[in-house]
Write an enzyme that holds these catalytic residues in place. Structure first.
Site, PDB file in Angstrom:
ATOM      1  N   ASP A 136     -12.043 -10.537  -1.284  1.00  0.00           N
ATOM      2  CA  ASP A 136     -13.333 -10.727  -0.616  1.00  0.00           C
ATOM      3  C   ASP A 136     -14.332  -9.784  -1.276  1.00  0.00           C
ATOM      4  O   ASP A 136     -13.941  -8.814  -1.930  1.00  0.00           O
ATOM      5  CB  ASP A 136     -13.273 -10.567   0.909  1.00  0.00           C
ATOM      6  CG  ASP A 136     -12.645  -9.284   1.416  1.00  0.00           C
ATOM      7  OD1 ASP A 136     -12.577  -8.285   0.654  1.00  0.00           O
ATOM      8  OD2 ASP A 136     -12.226  -9.252   2.588  1.00  0.00           O
TER       9      ASP A 136
ATOM     10  N   ASN B 246       2.330  -5.033  -3.135  1.00  0.00           N
ATOM     11  CA  ASN B 246       0.921  -5.364  -2.937  1.00  0.00           C
ATOM     12  C   ASN B 246       0.127  -4.079  -2.696  1.00  0.00           C
ATOM     13  O   ASN B 246       0.615  -3.165  -2.030  1.00  0.00           O
ATOM     14  CB  ASN B 246       0.828  -6.280  -1.696  1.00  0.00           C
ATOM     15  CG  ASN B 246      -0.487  -7.000  -1.530  1.00  0.00           C
ATOM     16  OD1 ASN B 246      -0.964  -7.646  -2.466  1.00  0.00           O
ATOM     17  ND2 ASN B 246      -1.072  -6.920  -0.346  1.00  0.00           N
TER      18      ASN B 246
ATOM     19  N   GLU C 127       0.817  -1.226   0.000  1.00  0.00           N
ATOM     20  CA  GLU C 127       0.000   0.000   0.000  1.00  0.00           C
ATOM     21  C   GLU C 127       0.847   1.271   0.000  1.00  0.00           C
ATOM     22  O   GLU C 127       0.630   2.173   0.804  1.00  0.00           O
ATOM     23  CB  GLU C 127      -0.986  -0.026   1.186  1.00  0.00           C
ATOM     24  CG  GLU C 127      -1.900  -1.244   1.137  1.00  0.00           C
ATOM     25  CD  GLU C 127      -2.792  -1.415   2.369  1.00  0.00           C
ATOM     26  OE1 GLU C 127      -2.757  -0.568   3.263  1.00  0.00           O
ATOM     27  OE2 GLU C 127      -3.528  -2.418   2.409  1.00  0.00           O
TER      28      GLU C 127
HETATM   29  O1  G3I Z   1      -3.862  -7.807  18.703  1.00  0.00           O
HETATM   30  C1  G3I Z   1      -4.794  -6.862  19.227  1.00  0.00           C
HETATM   31  C2  G3I Z   1      -5.310  -7.323  20.548  1.00  0.00           C
HETATM   32  O2  G3I Z   1      -4.243  -7.390  21.464  1.00  0.00           O
HETATM   33  C3  G3I Z   1      -6.400  -6.363  21.006  1.00  0.00           C
HETATM   34  O3  G3I Z   1      -6.950  -6.826  22.203  1.00  0.00           O
HETATM   35  C4  G3I Z   1      -7.478  -6.236  19.950  1.00  0.00           C
HETATM   36  C5  G3I Z   1      -8.556  -5.241  20.352  1.00  0.00           C
HETATM   37  O4  G3I Z   1      -9.017  -4.512  19.234  1.00  0.00           O
HETATM   38  O5  G3I Z   1      -6.898  -5.807  18.766  1.00  0.00           O
HETATM   39  C6  G3I Z   1      -5.939  -6.707  18.265  1.00  0.00           C
HETATM   40  O6  G3I Z   1      -5.401  -6.197  17.098  1.00  0.00           O
HETATM   41  C7  G3I Z   1      -6.249  -6.273  15.978  1.00  0.00           C
HETATM   42  C8  G3I Z   1      -5.501  -7.055  14.897  1.00  0.00           C
HETATM   43  O7  G3I Z   1      -6.262  -7.041  13.708  1.00  0.00           O
HETATM   44  C9  G3I Z   1      -5.245  -8.494  15.295  1.00  0.00           C
HETATM   45  O8  G3I Z   1      -6.459  -9.169  15.494  1.00  0.00           O
HETATM   46  C10 G3I Z   1      -6.525  -4.867  15.496  1.00  0.00           C
HETATM   47  O9  G3I Z   1      -7.327  -4.187  16.437  1.00  0.00           O
HETATM   48  C11 G3I Z   1      -7.222  -4.899  14.157  1.00  0.00           C
HETATM   49  O10 G3I Z   1      -7.295  -3.571  13.654  1.00  0.00           O
HETATM   50  C12 G3I Z   1      -6.425  -5.739  13.192  1.00  0.00           C
HETATM   51  O11 G3I Z   1      -7.124  -5.757  11.966  1.00  0.00           O
HETATM   52  C13 G3I Z   1      -6.414  -6.260  10.864  1.00  0.00           C
HETATM   53  C14 G3I Z   1      -6.178  -5.150   9.858  1.00  0.00           C
HETATM   54  O12 G3I Z   1      -5.526  -5.683   8.715  1.00  0.00           O
HETATM   55  C15 G3I Z   1      -5.327  -4.039  10.441  1.00  0.00           C
HETATM   56  O13 G3I Z   1      -5.031  -3.072   9.488  1.00  0.00           O
HETATM   57  C16 G3I Z   1      -7.243  -7.349  10.228  1.00  0.00           C
HETATM   58  O14 G3I Z   1      -7.332  -8.458  11.135  1.00  0.00           O
HETATM   59  C17 G3I Z   1      -6.626  -7.800   8.915  1.00  0.00           C
HETATM   60  O15 G3I Z   1      -7.525  -8.647   8.235  1.00  0.00           O
HETATM   61  C18 G3I Z   1      -6.346  -6.598   8.034  1.00  0.00           C
HETATM   62  O16 G3I Z   1      -5.723  -7.036   6.865  1.00  0.00           O
HETATM   63  C19 G3I Z   1      -5.411  -6.024   5.895  1.00  0.00           C
HETATM   64  C20 G3I Z   1      -4.157  -6.475   5.169  1.00  0.00           C
HETATM   65  O17 G3I Z   1      -3.115  -6.740   6.091  1.00  0.00           O
HETATM   66  C21 G3I Z   1      -3.697  -5.425   4.154  1.00  0.00           C
HETATM   67  N1  G3I Z   1      -4.777  -5.090   3.247  1.00  0.00           N
HETATM   68  C22 G3I Z   1      -6.023  -4.707   3.869  1.00  0.00           C
HETATM   69  C23 G3I Z   1      -6.503  -5.777   4.856  1.00  0.00           C
HETATM   70  C24 G3I Z   1      -7.848  -5.443   5.452  1.00  0.00           C
HETATM   71  O18 G3I Z   1      -7.776  -4.278   6.236  1.00  0.00           O
END
Ligand code: G3I
Length: 316
Positions: free
Chosen positions: A237, A170, A129
Site C-alpha cells: 500500500d 515476511n 517481522e
Molecule cells: O478484534 C478486535 C475487536 O474485538 C475490538 O473490538 C477492536 C477494537 O479496537 O479491535 C479488534 O482488533 C483489531 C484487529 O485489527 C482486528 O480488526 C485491532 O484492534 C487492530 O489493531 C488490528 O489491526 C491489524 C494490525 O495488523 C494489527 O497489528 C490490522 O487490521 C491489519 O491490517 C494489520 O496487518 C499487519 C500485518 O498483519 C503484518 N504487517 C503489517 C500490517 C499492518 O499493520
C-alpha cells in the site's frame, strides 16, 4: 482487458492478491471487487495467533474457516498469514520462559492452524517481522527463549503440517538497501544450507507516496531473489498525507506503477498483494493519524488513478 489478476497471470506470475476477511467480504462492494479483480486472498487478521489460539490448545477457527471457504468457493488462492509473529500474540504465549515448552507450543500451534488447512494454502507466512530495521533480531518471547532457532522450528513444523504450501518469511522495510535486507539474505542463506524448508521471502511494501526509495526498490528485491528463493510483494500500500488531491493521486499512481514493476522486472517475484481493496478499510489511518488513501479504490469504491498505475506496472 481483464482483471489485475488476469494481467499478472498473462505475464507469467501466480496472482495479484489482496488481504480480506469476513468483515470486509461482508461489504458487497468490497466482495465484488475481490471477485472481479483479485486472484488471491490473504487473511488480514483471522489466522493470527490471537484469533486462532487464545488459550493453549483451544482453537477458534470460525473466521479463518470463513476466509478459506470463501476463497475455495470463488477459486482464489490463499496466502496464509501468519503463524509466528511477536504481535497479536496472546499473553499466555508471551509468558512462557522455558525452551522445551515454547518449542512444543510453536509446533502445536502450527499443527493446529496450518494442519487444519493442509493442501488448501498456496503460501504460508511462517514467520513475520523477525528483524529490527538495523538487521538485529527483534526481541520477542520467541527470540528471547529460543534464539533464532525458533525460525528453524517454525519452518520445519509448517512443512510437516502442510507439505504442499510454499513457505515464506515476511517482513517490512525491505524496500531499501540496508541492515534488514542484508540480515534477511544472511538468514535465508543459513536456513537453506541447514536444509530448513523455506521457499520464499515476502516484502510487505508498506510505502509512502514519493518516498525516495521507491524508484530503487527493485534493487533490494533483486538482492533477496539472488538467494535463489522466490520473492513477493505481500502487503503493498502507498499512503499519503490526507486529504488526497489530484497531484498526490497522480504521484501515487506513478509510485504504484514503479512498485508493481519492481516485481514484474524481478524474475523470481511471483506476485503482488495489496493490503486491502478500498480506502474505506485500511489499517493506515488507525496507525498513522492523518495518513491514508493508500489503496487502488477510494472510500466510495471508485477506481483511483493508482489502479491505472498498477496495471501499467504489470504490463511494463
Ligand atoms: O478484534 C478486535 C475487536 O474485538 C475490538 O473490538 C477492536 C477494537 O479496537 O479491535 C479488534 O482488533 C483489531 C484487529 O485489527 C482486528 O480488526 C485491532 O484492534 C487492530 O489493531 C488490528 O489491526 C491489524 C494490525 O495488523 C494489527 O497489528 C490490522 O487490521 C491489519 O491490517 C494489520 O496487518 C499487519 C500485518 O498483519 C503484518 N504487517 C503489517 C500490517 C499492518 O499493520
Amino acid at each position: 482487458t481483464g482483471s489485475l489478476d488476469a494481467k499478472m497471470k498473462s505475464v507469467g506470475r501466480e496472482y495479484f492478491g489482496t488481504c480480506a476477511d469476513r468483515n470486509t467480504l461482508s461489504d458487497a462492494a468490497y466482495e465484488a471487487i475481490v471477485i472481479a479483480e483479485y486472484g488471491q486472498v490473504t487473511p488480514e487478521n483471522s489466522m493470527k495467533w490471537d484469533a486462532t489460539e487464545k488459550s493453549r490448545g483451544v482453537f477458534s477457527m470460525s473466521d479463518a474457516d470463513y476466509l478459506v471457504d470463501w476463497a475455495t468457493s470463488h477459486g482464489k488462492l490463499i496466502r496464509g498469514h501468519t503463524l509466528v509473529w511477536h504481535s497479536q500474540l496472546p499473553s499466555w504465549v508471551s509468558a512462557i520462559t522455558d525452551a522445551a515448552t515454547l518449542t512444543t507450543v510453536i509446533q502445536d500451534h502450527i499443527k493446529g492452524v496450518a494442519g487444519r488447512y493442509a493442501g488448501k494454502i498456496h503460501h504460508w507466512d511462517v514467520v513475520n517481522e523477525v528483524f529490527n530495521d538495523d538487521g538485529t533480531f527483534r526481541t520477542s518471547v520467541f527470540y528471547n527463549v529460543l534464539g533464532e532457532s525458533f525460525i528453524d522450528i517454525a519452518f520445519r513444523a509448517a512443512k510437516a503440517a502442510d507439505p504442499t504450501a510454499k513457505l515464506y518469511i515476511n517482513d517490512y522495510n525491505l524496500d531499501y538497501a540496508g541492515g534488514k535486507v542484508n540480515a534477511m539474505v544472511a538468514l535465508v542463506t543459513r536456513l537453506i544450507a541447514a536444509g530448513v524448508p523455506i521457499d520464499g521471502i515476502g516484502s510487505q511494501a508498506h510505502l509512502i507516496v514519493n518516498n525516495g526509495a521507491i524508484p530503487y526498490m527493485h534493487q533490494p528485491l533483486a538482492a533477496l531473489a539472488a538467494t535463489g528463493l522466490k520473492v513477493a510483494l505481500t502487503e503493498l500500500d502507498i499512503r499519503m498525507t490526507l486529504p488526497s488531491d489530484a497531484t498526490k493521486l497522480a504521484d501515487q499512481s506513478s509510485n504504484y506503477q514503479t512498485a508493481v514493476y519492481a516485481c514484474k522486472r524481478t524474475a523470481n517475484c511471483v506476485g503482488v498483494t495489496t493490503w486491502g481493496v478500498s480506502d474505506k478499510y485500511s489499517w493506515v489511518p488507525d496507525t498513522f493519524s492523518g495518513s491514508g488513501a493508500a489503496l487502488l479504490w477510494d472510500e466510495n469504491f471508485a477506481k483511483k488513478p493508482a489502479y491505472t498505475g498498477a496495471t501499467a506496472g504489470i504490463l511494463a
